[in-house]
Design a protein around this motif. Structure first.
Motif, PDB file in Angstrom:
ATOM      1  N   CYS A  36      -0.262  -3.565   0.428  1.00  0.00           N
ATOM      2  CA  CYS A  36       1.034  -2.884   0.287  1.00  0.00           C
ATOM      3  C   CYS A  36       1.386  -2.188   1.599  1.00  0.00           C
ATOM      4  CB  CYS A  36       0.999  -1.876  -0.856  1.00  0.00           C
ATOM      5  SG  CYS A  36       2.683  -1.334  -1.259  1.00  0.00           S
ATOM      6  N   ILE A  38       3.617   0.497   1.672  1.00  0.00           N
ATOM      7  CA  ILE A  38       4.003   1.896   1.452  1.00  0.00           C
ATOM      8  C   ILE A  38       2.961   2.523   0.521  1.00  0.00           C
ATOM      9  CG2 ILE A  38       6.464   1.304   1.657  1.00  0.00           C
ATOM     10  CD1 ILE A  38       6.811   1.815  -1.298  1.00  0.00           C
ATOM     11  N   CYS A  40       3.184   4.854  -2.749  1.00  0.00           N
ATOM     12  CA  CYS A  40       3.920   5.658  -3.731  1.00  0.00           C
ATOM     13  C   CYS A  40       2.961   6.710  -4.277  1.00  0.00           C
ATOM     14  CB  CYS A  40       4.397   4.782  -4.886  1.00  0.00           C
ATOM     15  SG  CYS A  40       5.407   3.393  -4.368  1.00  0.00           S
ATOM     16  N   TYR A  42       2.569   7.693  -7.139  1.00  0.00           N
ATOM     17  CA  TYR A  42       2.088   7.443  -8.510  1.00  0.00           C
ATOM     18  C   TYR A  42       1.173   6.230  -8.581  1.00  0.00           C
ATOM     19  CZ  TYR A  42       6.276   4.521  -8.057  1.00  0.00           C
ATOM     20  OH  TYR A  42       7.223   3.648  -7.604  1.00  0.00           O
ATOM     21  N   CYS A  43       0.862   5.625  -7.449  1.00  0.00           N
ATOM     22  CA  CYS A  43       0.147   4.349  -7.484  1.00  0.00           C
ATOM     23  C   CYS A  43      -1.291   4.473  -7.000  1.00  0.00           C
ATOM     24  CB  CYS A  43       0.880   3.323  -6.628  1.00  0.00           C
ATOM     25  SG  CYS A  43       0.010   1.746  -6.501  1.00  0.00           S
ATOM     26  N   ARG A  45      -4.177   1.585  -6.701  1.00  0.00           N
ATOM     27  CA  ARG A  45      -4.570   0.201  -6.958  1.00  0.00           C
ATOM     28  C   ARG A  45      -6.080   0.022  -6.914  1.00  0.00           C
ATOM     29  NH1 ARG A  45      -2.557  -2.537  -2.680  1.00  0.00           N
ATOM     30  NH2 ARG A  45      -1.966  -0.575  -1.730  1.00  0.00           N
ATOM     31  N   GLY A  90      -0.251  -5.498  -4.850  1.00  0.00           N
ATOM     32  CA  GLY A  90       0.404  -4.700  -3.811  1.00  0.00           C
ATOM     33  C   GLY A  90       1.881  -5.051  -3.790  1.00  0.00           C
ATOM     34  N   ASP A  91       2.453  -5.112  -2.591  1.00  0.00           N
ATOM     35  CA  ASP A  91       3.849  -5.533  -2.511  1.00  0.00           C
ATOM     36  C   ASP A  91       3.900  -6.999  -2.087  1.00  0.00           C
ATOM     37  OD1 ASP A  91       6.751  -4.813  -2.570  1.00  0.00           O
ATOM     38  OD2 ASP A  91       6.581  -5.793  -0.611  1.00  0.00           O
TER      39      ASP A  91
HETATM   40 FE1  SF4 Z   1       4.126   1.525  -4.599  1.00  0.00          FE
HETATM   41 FE2  SF4 Z   1       3.824  -0.923  -5.618  1.00  0.00          FE
HETATM   42 FE3  SF4 Z   1       2.807  -0.349  -3.233  1.00  0.00          FE
HETATM   43 FE4  SF4 Z   1       1.737   0.728  -5.439  1.00  0.00          FE
HETATM   44  S1  SF4 Z   1       1.765  -1.438  -4.900  1.00  0.00           S
HETATM   45  S2  SF4 Z   1       2.181   1.785  -3.495  1.00  0.00           S
HETATM   46  S3  SF4 Z   1       3.584   0.994  -6.728  1.00  0.00           S
HETATM   47  S4  SF4 Z   1       4.979  -0.367  -3.807  1.00  0.00           S
END
Ligand code: SF4
Ligand code: CLF
Length: 406
Positions: A36, A38, A40, A42-43, A45, A90-91
């Protein structure tokens, strides 16, 4: 905004973009995107368990080729599969494997609708390629349109190789999200916006977000309740109640079509929304938390009951030789019941190869059939002298187990 006429059939069978489809059509997420760009607040992984269901969670990460093999297996078992999507863990657009996978899927399964879910940071640069690769459904998770508010949602953004925080990070993300959404709509893609409802952070701001994206031609908006996750900055925030979410959905529904049937899927979700079958299709039991080996991909019809060891690293085909496989999957009555790991580095410690073969045989002592892609005469004789049946095959395991072993 009305989607292009040419996409009405795909829309009719998309379980997320069309509520009427969610009980009859299934989707499959391909977890090919672990990175990913960024963070967030709330994330998390890192947490990975087959019992947990929320975005960002997966039990395995697949290569594009493995993803293609998995689609073939899933399609046989879930004939109403209509959408193939990439939604993490991820993204998708922070991973080169995403576009490679999408192109393979388009070529191999042109009848499938292709869908991606992204944070939007790199959407503008990928819109053309996504479109030409067949993607028509795009979701952007966008938690605000005011950087002063969204700077609270994101810890950091990696942009052009540099890490940004605070308002600057929020501005970069927002600019790209808006640009990407605009380009997607102009291309004729159907766009959904996901907004995570975070009490005390963006709850009062959400109606403004909805108005903005409606004006841009977005088709549908999904307001997801925050899931407070251990180890994240928002772990202390209480999740919104269903009444709080409903109040916002009702308030915003006069502006735009609202999604009310979202299940906050895992990155490897498979099946109808609300009936996740991903656990049936993972190749092994990676979490070690007592979930048990998956009874995965195997149909038990017509299987002679015995204990078989199958040399398979993919979990899909018999793909390894006896002396060099990293693992055997153990099947009983057509189901995976165990997994035997083999240390393939042992020869580097100077042990003779015969010792290595003996080791493998002792690990398989309670199996009566051994199925491998190849095997030399010596280990084959050793196995047979112990009364084990040896079968050489490179077939799909599922096919192999659908007929009795003579
Ligand atoms: Fe944000 Fe999705 Fe990256 Fe998690 S995987 S940090 S929710 S964009
Ligand atoms: Fe997957 Fe998302 Fe495509 Fe659907 S999920 S990428 S749009 S195919 Fe659907 Fe799951 Fe909610 Fe997503 S229920 S989390 S909205």
């Amino acid at each position: 905004m009305q989607p292009p006429e040419s996409l009405m059939d795909s829309l009719r069978t998309h379980p997320c973009f069309n509520e009427d489809a969610h009980k009859s059509f299934a989707r499959m997420h391909l977890p090919v995107a672990p990175n990913c760009n960024i963070q967030c607040n709330y994330c998390n992984r890192k947490f990975d368990c087959c019992n947990e269901s929320r975005p960002g969670v997966t039990s395995e990460v697949l290569s594009p080729e493995e993803a293609m093999e998995k689609i073939a297996v899933v399609k046989e078992r879930i004939p109403n599969l209509s959408v193939i999507a990439i939604a993490g863990p991820g993204d998708p657009l922070a991973n080169e494997s995403t576009l490679r996978t999408i192109r393979l899927v388009k070529e191999g399964y042109p009848e499938m609708s292709l869908c991606i879910s992204t944070n939007g940071l790199r959407l503008p640069e990928y819109v053309d390629e996504l479109y030409s690769s067949g993607v028509r459904f795009v979701t952007v998770t966008m938690n605000g349109v005011d950087p002063e508010i969204t700077k609270e949602v994101y810890d950091s953004v990696i942009w052009n190789g540099k890490r940004y925080e605070g308002r600057e990070a929020a501005e970069i993300l927002l600019e790209n999200q808006l640009k990407g959404i605009d380009l997607c709509v102009k291309k004729g893609m159907i766009v959904k916006i996901n907004i995570v409802l975070i009490p005390g952070i963006n709850d009062d701001h959400i109606p403004e977000v909805v108005k903005k994206v409606k004006a841009m031609g977005v088709y549908i908006v999904n307001i997801l309740p925050l899931i407070p996750v251990e180890g994240t900055k928002f772990s202390h925030i209480e999740a919104p109640t269903s009444e709080e979410r409903k109040r916002l959905l009702d308030l915003c529904s006069s502006d735009i079509r609202m999604m009310r049937h979202c299940r906050q899927c895992r990155a490897d979700a498979i099946g109808l929304l609300g009936e996740d079958r991903s656990n049936e299709f993972i190749r092994s039991n990676p979490c070690g938390s007592g979930c048990g080996p998956s009874s995965n991909i195997i149909s038990s019809d017509n299987i002679v009951s015995n204990r078989m060891a199958i040399a398979s690293e993919s979990g899909i085909t018999v793909d390894s030789g006896f002396g060099n496989t990293k693992r055997f999957l153990i099947y009983e009555d057509g189901k995976v019941v165990d997994e035997v790991h083999i240390d393939t580095n042992c020869n580097t410690y100077g042990r003779p190869h015969s010792e290595h073969l003996k080791d493998i045989i002792s690990k398989l002592k309670d199996c009566d059939t051994v199925i491998v892609k190849e095997i030399g005469p010596a280990p084959s004789r050793m196995l047979e002298s112990e009364g084990k049946k040896v079968i050489i095959s490179d077939e799909r395991i599922e096919k192999l187990l659908q007929r009795p072993i003579e």
